[in-house]
Scaffold this motif. Structure first.
Motif, PDB file in Angstrom:
ATOM      1  N   LEU A  91      18.448  37.714  42.152  1.00  0.00           N
ATOM      2  CA  LEU A  91      17.531  36.583  42.310  1.00  0.00           C
ATOM      3  C   LEU A  91      17.296  35.882  40.973  1.00  0.00           C
ATOM      4  O   LEU A  91      17.247  34.644  40.906  1.00  0.00           O
ATOM      5  CB  LEU A  91      16.201  37.067  42.894  1.00  0.00           C
ATOM      6  N   ASP A 368       2.958  35.645  42.563  1.00  0.00           N
ATOM      7  CA  ASP A 368       4.261  35.003  42.730  1.00  0.00           C
ATOM      8  C   ASP A 368       5.377  36.015  42.457  1.00  0.00           C
ATOM      9  O   ASP A 368       6.374  36.086  43.198  1.00  0.00           O
ATOM     10  CB  ASP A 368       4.377  33.808  41.784  1.00  0.00           C
ATOM     11  N   VAL A 371       5.637  38.553  45.377  1.00  0.00           N
ATOM     12  CA  VAL A 371       6.336  38.001  46.547  1.00  0.00           C
ATOM     13  C   VAL A 371       7.844  37.949  46.290  1.00  0.00           C
ATOM     14  O   VAL A 371       8.654  38.315  47.157  1.00  0.00           O
ATOM     15  CB  VAL A 371       5.782  36.597  46.886  1.00  0.00           C
ATOM     16  N   LYS A 372       8.235  37.526  45.100  1.00  0.00           N
ATOM     17  CA  LYS A 372       9.664  37.512  44.742  1.00  0.00           C
ATOM     18  C   LYS A 372      10.257  38.915  44.882  1.00  0.00           C
ATOM     19  O   LYS A 372      11.351  39.101  45.429  1.00  0.00           O
ATOM     20  CB  LYS A 372       9.844  37.026  43.296  1.00  0.00           C
ATOM     21  N   ALA A 374       9.125  41.502  46.668  1.00  0.00           N
ATOM     22  CA  ALA A 374       9.152  41.937  48.067  1.00  0.00           C
ATOM     23  C   ALA A 374      10.355  41.338  48.795  1.00  0.00           C
ATOM     24  O   ALA A 374      11.035  42.019  49.579  1.00  0.00           O
ATOM     25  CB  ALA A 374       7.850  41.550  48.761  1.00  0.00           C
ATOM     26  N   ARG A 375      10.626  40.075  48.541  1.00  0.00           N
ATOM     27  CA  ARG A 375      11.736  39.414  49.227  1.00  0.00           C
ATOM     28  C   ARG A 375      13.091  39.896  48.716  1.00  0.00           C
ATOM     29  O   ARG A 375      14.066  39.933  49.471  1.00  0.00           O
ATOM     30  CB  ARG A 375      11.586  37.894  49.083  1.00  0.00           C
ATOM     31  N   ALA A 376      13.144  40.295  47.455  1.00  0.00           N
ATOM     32  CA  ALA A 376      14.409  40.745  46.874  1.00  0.00           C
ATOM     33  C   ALA A 376      14.669  42.230  47.100  1.00  0.00           C
ATOM     34  O   ALA A 376      15.812  42.649  47.298  1.00  0.00           O
ATOM     35  CB  ALA A 376      14.424  40.446  45.376  1.00  0.00           C
ATOM     36  N   GLU A 377      13.586  43.041  47.094  1.00  0.00           N
ATOM     37  CA  GLU A 377      13.742  44.497  47.119  1.00  0.00           C
ATOM     38  C   GLU A 377      13.192  45.168  48.370  1.00  0.00           C
ATOM     39  O   GLU A 377      13.443  46.350  48.605  1.00  0.00           O
ATOM     40  CB  GLU A 377      13.072  45.106  45.878  1.00  0.00           C
ATOM     41  N   GLY A 378      12.391  44.441  49.171  1.00  0.00           N
ATOM     42  CA  GLY A 378      11.936  44.991  50.447  1.00  0.00           C
ATOM     43  C   GLY A 378      10.680  45.834  50.396  1.00  0.00           C
ATOM     44  O   GLY A 378      10.278  46.406  51.407  1.00  0.00           O
ATOM     45  N   ILE A 380       6.598  45.707  49.433  1.00  0.00           N
ATOM     46  CA  ILE A 380       5.457  44.869  49.060  1.00  0.00           C
ATOM     47  C   ILE A 380       4.622  45.643  48.043  1.00  0.00           C
ATOM     48  O   ILE A 380       4.076  46.701  48.358  1.00  0.00           O
ATOM     49  CB  ILE A 380       4.604  44.503  50.284  1.00  0.00           C
ATOM     50  N   TYR A 423      -2.700  39.275  49.743  1.00  0.00           N
ATOM     51  CA  TYR A 423      -1.562  38.379  49.952  1.00  0.00           C
ATOM     52  C   TYR A 423      -1.942  37.223  50.875  1.00  0.00           C
ATOM     53  O   TYR A 423      -1.500  36.080  50.665  1.00  0.00           O
ATOM     54  CB  TYR A 423      -0.367  39.162  50.508  1.00  0.00           C
TER      55      TYR A 423
END
Length: 454
Positions: A91, A368, A371-372, A374-378, A380, A423
């Motif tokens: 990312l 921020d 969230v990055k 969580a979306r990249a590594e799964g 939270i 969140y």
């Protein structure tokens, strides 16, 4: 395919905690009795802690053995996994290699049981029947509730009011493990009643909650107090994290250029960094260690190095630390575990000596980053953990700018599965940055100065 997880067997778990005091170039200054301004001795601490923990607190031995009973309970979740953050690297399009130690696999979802279990064990061994404690976001209270249940101890938790209201599921987790939980300031203690008389709508602070828990402990001979961060023995218990990391990175054929973790009181940061810092001190390694704090509670970057109380009511010994003043009221950010006015004696001395660094970050940048991640590594991350991630992103982007490959290790100290209101507030635009002012510090300075020894 490259390996994502680096796992250890139970047989490879550390058998000893590492005590950095043995290797510090400048030993920490002693805690002082607030009345006499003389160094406190074991007898001064005996009403609050069992003697085994007091002796660990003052120990200068390099390693202290982990009892078998503690190791057996550790096996519920330890050793914890180390992950290579390939998704985050992609990312960020960075040449840096990013690893994270994931402490969210524990029963409470954070690193906190690493010290809660031994503290409960030593209290049980001393014949204690009940422990009292404070908790900010709830991770520590949850960990101690779990640990007390393992050893048949009662548990009474004073949870900072703002977090009590923001994070009800943390309270229910503590209840599930058998603890009583009270919003602090409460009417159960004189310290709490005094605060409520001044400010009935007080959102609370860790300093206030510590005062309440200590007051309850000293009022009953069968009750002791337990602290989740700041003290030497607490930081030492967490060093199983960094010791496991060293082994895991050996398997990966790597070693960190930078180690990063959030800092509230210091146990999270110490846990992952101190075993590596030993190699800087003794073997000449050049790893950078970055403690990350909230910009709204910046004791390391804006505070003063002075003797101060660890709590609001002044029940603790005076501790030599970077502090914003024991009456400082931090902004009500969601990272409740980082809303503490002071830093541990050990981390403060190491920062003073230039052996570690500190950064203060705003919560919007941190969310921020969370969230990055969580979306990249799964996974939270907890709001506290996002502070470390935000600094990792800064360092990875700097490595990209310089065109160099650096190895970055950070502690993903807990998951955010019961912090989803934070969140929600972030996504709904309800969060804002808080800019700490010089006036906030100046308001506390006279009280701090009055506490200094002659």
């Amino acid at each position: 395919m490259p390996q994502k997880k680096i796992l250890l067997n139970e047989s490879e778990m550390p058998t000893h905690w590492y005590n950095i005091v043995a290797d510090m170039p400048n030993k920490p200054l002693p805690p002082l009795h607030p009345g006499t301004k003389q160094p406190v001795g074991p007898d001064d601490l005996a009403p609050i802690f069992p003697m085994d923990l007091i002796m660990q607190e003052v120990s200068t031995e390099r390693y202290i053995e982990i009892p078998d009973q503690v190791q057996e309970i550790y096996k519920i979740w330890r050793p914890t996994p180390m992950m290579r953050a390939y998704g985050l690297e992609k990312l960020l399009d960075t040449p840096a290699k990013i690893y994270y130690k994931y402490e969210g696999t524990s029963p409470s979802g954070s690193h906190k049981p690493n010290t809660a279990v031994p503290q409960a064990y030593y209290n049980m061994k001393a014949g204690v029947k009940r422990l009292t404690t404070e908790t900010g976001a709830g991770q520590w209270g949850t960990a101690l509730s779990f640990a007390c249940q393992q050893f048949g101890l009662g548990c009474e938790v004073y949870m900072v009011r703002i977090s009590y209201d923001q994070k009800p599921y943390r309270k229910f987790m503590m209840n599930t493990f058998g603890a009583e939980v009270f919003a602090s300031p409460s009417d159960h203690t004189q310290a709490g009643r005094n605060i409520l008389a001044q400010d009935p709508a007080s959102s609370g602070s860790l300093g206030i909650a510590i005062s309440e828990a200590i007051e309850r402990a000293v009022s009953d001979e069968h009750t002791k107090y337990s602290l989740g961060s700041v003290l030497n023995h607490v930081l030492m218990h967490q060093t199983i994290i960094g010791q496991e990391c060293i082994k895991q990175l050996e398997y990966a054929g790597d070693y960190p250029d930078i180690v990063i973790a959030p800092l509230g009181g210091g146990s999270n940061f110490a846990g992952i960094s101190f075993p590596f810092l030993k190699n800087n001190i003794l073997d000449g390694k050049k790893t950078r260690f970055i403690a990350v704090e909230p910009a709204s509670c910046p004791k390391l970057t804006k505070g003063v190095f002075k003797y101060d109380f660890g709590d609001t009511a002044g029940y603790t010994p005076l501790l030599p630390m970077y502090t914003l003043g024991h009456n400082f009221r931090p902004a009500s950010i969601h990272a409740g575990g980082l809303r503490y006015h002071g830093a541990s004696v050990l981390c403060s001395q190491l920062l003073r000596d230039g052996l570690i660094e500190a950064q203060a970050l705003q919560q919007l940048e941190c969310f921020d980053a969370g969230v990055k991640f969580a979306r990249a590594e799964g996974i939270i991350p907890a709001p506290e953990a996002t502070h470390g991630i935000a600094q990792v992103i800064r360092e990875a982007e700097q490595a990209k700018k310089e065109g160099v490959s650096k190895t970055i290790l950070f502690n993903l100290c807990g998951h955010g599965f019961v912090d989803m209101q934070a969140y929600a507030d972030y996504f709904e635009g309800k969060l804002s940055d808080h800019f700490f002012t010089d006036e906030e510090l100046k308001a506390s300075l006279p009280e701090i100065e009055a506490l200094q020894p002659a």
